[in-house]
Design a protein around this motif. Sequence first.
Motif, short mmCIF file in Angstrom:
data_model
loop_
_atom_site.label_atom_id
_atom_site.label_comp_id
_atom_site.label_asym_id
_atom_site.label_seq_id
_atom_site.Cartn_x
_atom_site.Cartn_y
_atom_site.Cartn_z
N UNK A 39 14.65 -7.32 19.39
CA UNK A 39 14.00 -8.56 19.85
C UNK A 39 12.81 -8.92 18.95
N UNK A 40 12.04 -7.87 18.59
CA UNK A 40 10.87 -8.12 17.76
C UNK A 40 11.25 -8.62 16.36
N UNK A 41 12.41 -8.19 15.88
CA UNK A 41 12.83 -8.59 14.52
C UNK A 41 13.99 -9.59 14.60
N UNK A 42 14.08 -10.28 15.75
CA UNK A 42 15.24 -11.14 16.02
C UNK A 42 15.50 -12.14 14.90
N UNK A 43 14.44 -12.77 14.42
CA UNK A 43 14.61 -13.80 13.39
C UNK A 43 14.27 -13.30 11.98
N UNK A 44 14.21 -12.01 11.81
CA UNK A 44 13.95 -11.48 10.46
C UNK A 44 15.22 -11.61 9.62
N UNK A 45 15.07 -11.78 8.29
CA UNK A 45 16.26 -11.87 7.43
C UNK A 45 17.10 -10.60 7.60
N UNK A 46 18.40 -10.76 7.68
CA UNK A 46 19.27 -9.61 7.89
C UNK A 46 19.25 -8.70 6.66
N UNK A 47 18.88 -7.49 6.85
CA UNK A 47 18.79 -6.46 5.79
C UNK A 47 18.00 -6.96 4.57
N UNK A 48 16.99 -7.76 4.86
CA UNK A 48 16.06 -8.26 3.83
C UNK A 48 16.75 -9.11 2.76
N UNK A 49 17.97 -9.59 3.06
CA UNK A 49 18.67 -10.40 2.07
C UNK A 49 17.91 -11.73 1.91
N UNK A 50 17.63 -12.09 0.69
CA UNK A 50 16.89 -13.31 0.35
C UNK A 50 15.52 -13.35 0.99
N UNK A 51 14.94 -12.16 1.21
CA UNK A 51 13.66 -12.14 1.93
C UNK A 51 12.45 -12.21 1.00
N UNK A 52 12.66 -11.96 -0.26
CA UNK A 52 11.52 -11.87 -1.18
C UNK A 52 10.91 -13.22 -1.50
N UNK A 53 9.66 -13.16 -2.00
CA UNK A 53 8.99 -14.40 -2.42
C UNK A 53 9.59 -14.83 -3.76
N UNK A 54 9.73 -16.13 -3.92
CA UNK A 54 10.36 -16.65 -5.15
C UNK A 54 9.37 -17.55 -5.87
#
Lengths: 127, 825
Positions: A39-54
């Motif tokens: 629940x706490x990470x509900x809207x986090x990117x799945x497995x950090x895919x495309x999560x980095x700063x660009x």
Amino acid sequence: MFILGLLSWWYGAGWRGRLAALREKLASTLDYFSIDLLLRTFFSPFRQISAGRVDGGLNVQMRAFFDRLISRIIGAMIRLVMILVGSLAIAFHAVIGTLFVILWGVVPLAPIVGIGMAISGWVPWNL
Amino acid sequence: MESVTLNYGSMRAVKARMGRQLGGVWSWLLPIITLLLVAGGVMLLLVEQAVGWLVIGMAAIPFMFHQWHKHELKELPPIKSGSTIDDLLSIDILGRLSKNPAPNELAVVLGEVQSGQFFAARFGVGSQFLQDIAAKEADKTTLIWQEALKIKEELGLAEITGGVLVVALVRAFPGYENLLAHVHIGDDDLIQGIKWQEHIKFLIAQHGKPRRTGGIARDWSFGYIPLLTRFGQNLSDQISRGGLLSADLEAHTQALDQLIETFGKGGRQNAALVGAPGVGKTTIVHAFAERLLDASASIPESLKFRQVFILDSSSLLAAAPGRGELENLIMQVLGEAYSAKNIIICLDNAQLFFEEGVGSVDLTNVLLPILEAGSLRVILTMDEQRYLQIGQRNPSLVNALNRITVGPATKEETLAAMQDQLIVTEFRQKVTYTYQALQEAYRLSERYVHDLAMPGRAIKMMEAAANYSESGLVTMNSVQKAIEQTLDIKVGVASDEDEREKLLNMEELIHRRMINQSRAVAVVSDALRRARAGVRNQNRPIGTFLFLGPTGVGKTELAKALADVYFGGEDRMVRLDLNEYVRSEDVARLIADGADDPTSLTAQVMKQPFSVVLLDEIEKAHPNVLTTLLQLLDEGILRDIKNREVSFRDAIVIATSNAGAERIREYIERGYQLEQFEKQFIDELISSNQFRPEFLNRFDEIVVFRPLEKPELIQVIDLILAGINKTLALQKISVNVADDAKQLLVDKGYDPRLGARPMRRVVQRAVENTVAKQMLSGAVGPGSTIEITFDQVQQILGSQTEADAIAARTNQQVGESDEKTTGPA
């Protein structure tokens, strides 16, 4: 003394022990499905895919934003499914466990009930 | 204080006995009966027999008994507010006791329970031992209960365990300490045994506890790590699967807390664990990984469920052999770790990543910016020396690191670490270690293992001993054998019959190749006997002796004889001619690293610690060389050029000197006996500044050798002839020299200034020449005895000039290198 000892344990520490075991089982299932963390990470990117700063221009930033959005949506969907499955599993364990705890209380009566049923001659499929 | 009575009829005692009865066969028979009854009942119902209900109902009875046994009777806890012995006694013992047990019955019971068997296996204090010392009168049991309660209170235990009863039974025996000494333990060791047992119980309970590791959500919150999985070892994964058994060590708690603090707050997210090899740096990383996975641990949220990966330098090097490739790969791996958000990288033996060499590569340029930025969590482990070396080459690298120093463990901590490690070692090696073996491993590793720090060095010793177990039991003896075999030394007390005979007859054996000098022979023999009986000071060499006297009187020969008779051959003698160490710079040569100079004193003794160290002509050495040797003589330790401790504690150190030889001769010529002038002579040596008093004081004994007299020289000739006959034995020929011929050989060969040294040459010339001529002429054959007469000797040696020439040659050689040649025999 022998029977007394058994019965006093059965309806005392024994019953409490079953309740504790049920609690432990539920805690273990909760940890496995980790619903609170889901629940706490509900809207986090799945497995950090495309999560980095660009770094880059507006179009690069926009693409990264949408990539991240998709990753978040996919993450949310998968987590939702897992939350549902986990909830069901926990509910199932809770029901079965509670049933067992309740049945625990009637086990000592089983021989007497058995005698009664045998005398009555009732067989379920012989109605 | 609780009542010291055992209430046989109490509820807990009855339950204990019942639990015992329901154990064993019944523990698996009851569930089977339950299942059979349920299955039978159902089958009866299927065939429409209502009696099936009765059978099913009856299944409740074995089921209830089984549950009762499993959840209560098997591990009935003590009654916290209990007042009698039966309230506090361990359930396995309580269930076996009779109504009024005598102490010897307690001893029998202890042989049947696990806690008692623990003491039998680990300490050699078994049931039979306890039965032999325990009283047979039941009224004496009260004393045992009182003592057991006292021990329980002192140690803060919840119950009276088997271990507590073992100690109480032992203590009840008058003079028990002498008895324990036979198995090499004391009262304190037994108390340690109780604590050890409690600790094992605690570890088992901890291991059985359910783990909270964050579950599925943990993994989904963080990134994919295919490269890291390939090139790293996931400690967290191994821990969550229960594959690692890393025990919490007190010695590491401080470092662990520092590690958590460093990563839990802001600042550079890196830590360098610096400590000597063997202190347990990698173990701390394991414990850290375990702590992060424990949901109940009090650690910052930002660290919870983080995964610790140890990067494998060899697989990285193998995958990217090219210079640029490796840097690229490392960047990818670290980039992956950073993106995953939950990775802590560990560079174990971090020097492999910061210096060029076999199996290592200098990646400072890649790693330094990452460490300086401090955004990726990195743990480095390295030893102090490498840390300093890297710091010297690249100060900015050391400045970028948060250093955490890991110190060596104390004795108590080391033993605790060994006991924890034992669980894994015993399982893998299928052996059982005794407590005495652990103590011995600690003692011997402290003394002989120099390349590791504690607890690593003791654990290494302990593991090595597993190969020398007897019937699966690793004892003190196994540890001693392990070190004796690996280092070729003798550490145990002499127990072998041959060795004891040899030690008791040491003087006689030495005198087989040495004439007279009885005092010198006696002092070295005594030193050796003290060492092998285990009564010497363990923190010094076996013996340190200074032999003074003119040349050719047997100083060097005694050292050789000792090496041959006891140490296993003349090659067990490490010999240094100190006339080659006359400059101050020669100190470096004395303590040179074995890799550079294998003939240095430290290198030779490191290779062969059990030996005779002969320091010849010590008076010629430079004062700085002598100062260096002071520590050797005092503590049996010399540090080599790399600051490694080299132990001389298994060596006999013999220094020889010709200083004052003329004075000795003067005293003898004036008719003094050795004992009459020895002390005065040594005082003269000190006052003449030939030796400093602090140097002479370091020796156990200073022995003055007197010149040999002519009758003794006849015996020397006999020894030389025995040597010649030994050589000729291969040809089945022997030589016999007439008595008057021997006298002539003495007259011709003896030189008061050179002692007996020229005599060997004279005898060899006279006898060997005769034999050679006779053999070549065919006058003698196998089985013959050659008789050498006075005339033959006279003819061979010719005139006095011949003998003088031999003596002169000897003199010249001695002048070049005094005492390099052999002694009188």
